[in-house]
Design a protein around this motif. Structure first.
Motif, short mmCIF file in Angstrom:
data_model
loop_
_atom_site.label_atom_id
_atom_site.label_comp_id
_atom_site.label_asym_id
_atom_site.label_seq_id
_atom_site.Cartn_x
_atom_site.Cartn_y
_atom_site.Cartn_z
N PHE A 1 0.83 -1.20 0.00
CA PHE A 1 0.00 0.00 0.00
C PHE A 1 0.87 1.26 0.00
N GLU A 2 2.01 1.22 0.66
CA GLU A 2 2.94 2.36 0.64
C GLU A 2 3.49 2.61 -0.76
N ARG A 3 3.41 1.60 -1.61
CA ARG A 3 3.87 1.71 -3.01
C ARG A 3 2.71 1.86 -3.98
N ASP A 4 1.57 2.28 -3.44
CA ASP A 4 0.38 2.61 -4.23
C ASP A 4 -0.24 1.44 -4.98
N ILE A 5 -0.07 0.22 -4.47
CA ILE A 5 -0.82 -0.91 -5.01
C ILE A 5 -2.27 -0.67 -4.58
N PRO A 6 -3.23 -0.60 -5.51
CA PRO A 6 -4.59 -0.20 -5.15
C PRO A 6 -5.38 -1.25 -4.37
N GLU A 7 -5.00 -2.53 -4.51
CA GLU A 7 -5.80 -3.58 -3.88
C GLU A 7 -4.96 -4.84 -3.74
N ILE A 8 -5.21 -5.58 -2.68
CA ILE A 8 -4.59 -6.88 -2.45
C ILE A 8 -5.69 -7.92 -2.42
N ILE A 9 -5.43 -9.07 -3.02
CA ILE A 9 -6.39 -10.18 -2.96
C ILE A 9 -5.74 -11.38 -2.27
N ALA A 10 -6.57 -12.30 -1.85
CA ALA A 10 -6.11 -13.60 -1.36
C ALA A 10 -6.98 -14.66 -2.02
N GLU A 11 -6.34 -15.66 -2.62
CA GLU A 11 -7.03 -16.83 -3.18
C GLU A 11 -6.91 -17.94 -2.15
N ILE A 12 -8.05 -18.43 -1.65
CA ILE A 12 -8.00 -19.41 -0.56
C ILE A 12 -9.00 -20.53 -0.82
N ARG A 13 -8.57 -21.76 -0.67
CA ARG A 13 -9.48 -22.90 -0.76
C ARG A 13 -10.52 -22.80 0.36
N PRO A 14 -11.80 -23.06 0.07
CA PRO A 14 -12.85 -22.91 1.09
C PRO A 14 -12.63 -23.78 2.33
N GLU A 15 -12.00 -24.92 2.16
CA GLU A 15 -11.77 -25.81 3.32
C GLU A 15 -10.57 -25.37 4.17
N ASN A 16 -9.82 -24.38 3.71
CA ASN A 16 -8.65 -23.90 4.45
C ASN A 16 -9.09 -22.83 5.45
N LYS A 17 -9.76 -23.28 6.49
CA LYS A 17 -10.37 -22.37 7.47
C LYS A 17 -9.35 -21.46 8.14
N SER A 18 -8.17 -21.95 8.43
CA SER A 18 -7.15 -21.12 9.08
C SER A 18 -6.77 -19.94 8.19
N SER A 19 -6.58 -20.19 6.90
CA SER A 19 -6.23 -19.11 5.98
C SER A 19 -7.38 -18.13 5.80
N LEU A 20 -8.60 -18.64 5.78
CA LEU A 20 -9.76 -17.75 5.69
C LEU A 20 -9.81 -16.82 6.90
N HIS A 21 -9.51 -17.36 8.09
CA HIS A 21 -9.51 -16.54 9.31
C HIS A 21 -8.41 -15.48 9.26
N VAL A 22 -7.25 -15.84 8.72
CA VAL A 22 -6.17 -14.85 8.58
C VAL A 22 -6.64 -13.71 7.68
N ALA A 23 -7.22 -14.04 6.54
CA ALA A 23 -7.71 -13.01 5.62
C ALA A 23 -8.71 -12.09 6.33
N GLU A 24 -9.59 -12.67 7.10
CA GLU A 24 -10.59 -11.87 7.82
C GLU A 24 -9.92 -10.98 8.88
N ARG A 25 -8.92 -11.52 9.60
CA ARG A 25 -8.21 -10.71 10.59
C ARG A 25 -7.47 -9.55 9.93
N LEU A 26 -7.08 -9.72 8.67
CA LEU A 26 -6.41 -8.65 7.93
C LEU A 26 -7.38 -7.59 7.42
N GLY A 27 -8.68 -7.83 7.62
CA GLY A 27 -9.69 -6.89 7.16
C GLY A 27 -10.17 -7.15 5.75
N MET A 28 -9.76 -8.28 5.17
CA MET A 28 -10.16 -8.63 3.82
C MET A 28 -11.62 -9.10 3.80
N LYS A 29 -12.29 -8.86 2.69
CA LYS A 29 -13.70 -9.22 2.54
C LYS A 29 -13.87 -10.18 1.36
#
Length: 182
Positions: free
Chosen positions: A120-148
């Motif tokens: 974000f400091e380098r003006d990247i407008p958006e970050i995404i995460a591709e996560i397998r639905p069964e990978n609950k731990s990674s989904l929780h990390v994305a949510e803790r990061l504020g990702m929707k």
């Protein structure tokens, strides 16, 4: 764009080197760590992985970084920004992969947050995460990061069709409009 190091309260993130081969084998050859990929890597594939990340540093200025504890110097995983292609559109993604013994300590969230700040400091407008639905731990990390959640798509990984959820986080410092993923 790739830094020599990104530091957090507990971690140092640095570019992968060929000398990291053994440490990377402990992750990429562990079926529990790699369950969402539905495969483990051969030694040759681990070397190719390192080479690909090093090429990405030169092409994109980012890729997975080796994550190590500041206090002990122990390698805990890989965390970094990644080039992603969904429906013909390029995105900057965030990825995190930790050794089993590092699970549950908040390292993925801490390291990913630092990488996102860096982007974000380098003006990247958006970050995404591709996560397998069964990978609950990674989904929780994305949510803790504020990702929707922003959608899903089927990704071909080594000839297997795998459903992936897509999470997004807009850079509050950029005026880029609505996310158009799919």
């Amino acid at each position: 764009m790739i830094p020599d190091n990104i530091e957090t309260e507990r971690l140092i993130l640095r570019p992968l080197r060929q000398g990291d081969f053994e440490e990377l084998c402990t992750m990429l050859q562990d079926s529990e760590v790699m369950y969402a990929w539905e495969k483990t890597f051969t030694p040759s594939e681990v070397r190719q992985w390192i080479g690909r990340m090093q090429r990405y540093y030169g092409i994109y200025g980012y890729a997975y970084l080796l994550a190590m504890e500041k206090s002990s110097g122990k390698i805990v995983g890989q965390i970094g920004l990644l080039p992603e292609l969904i429906a013909g559109k390029e995105h900057v993604g965030i990825g995190y992969m930790l050794k089993k013994e590092a699970w549950g300590n908040g390292y993925a969230t801490e390291g990913a947050a630092a990488c996102i700040r860096y982007a974000f400091e380098r003006d990247i407008p958006e970050i995404i995460a591709e996560i397998r639905p069964e990978n609950k731990s990674s989904l929780h990390v994305a949510e803790r990061l504020g990702m929707k959640p922003a959608g899903e798509f089927v990704k071909n990984v080594d000839g297997k069709k795998m459903l992936h959820m897509v999470y997004t986080l807009a850079n509050p410092g950029c005026r880029s409009g609505e996310t158009q993923l799919l």
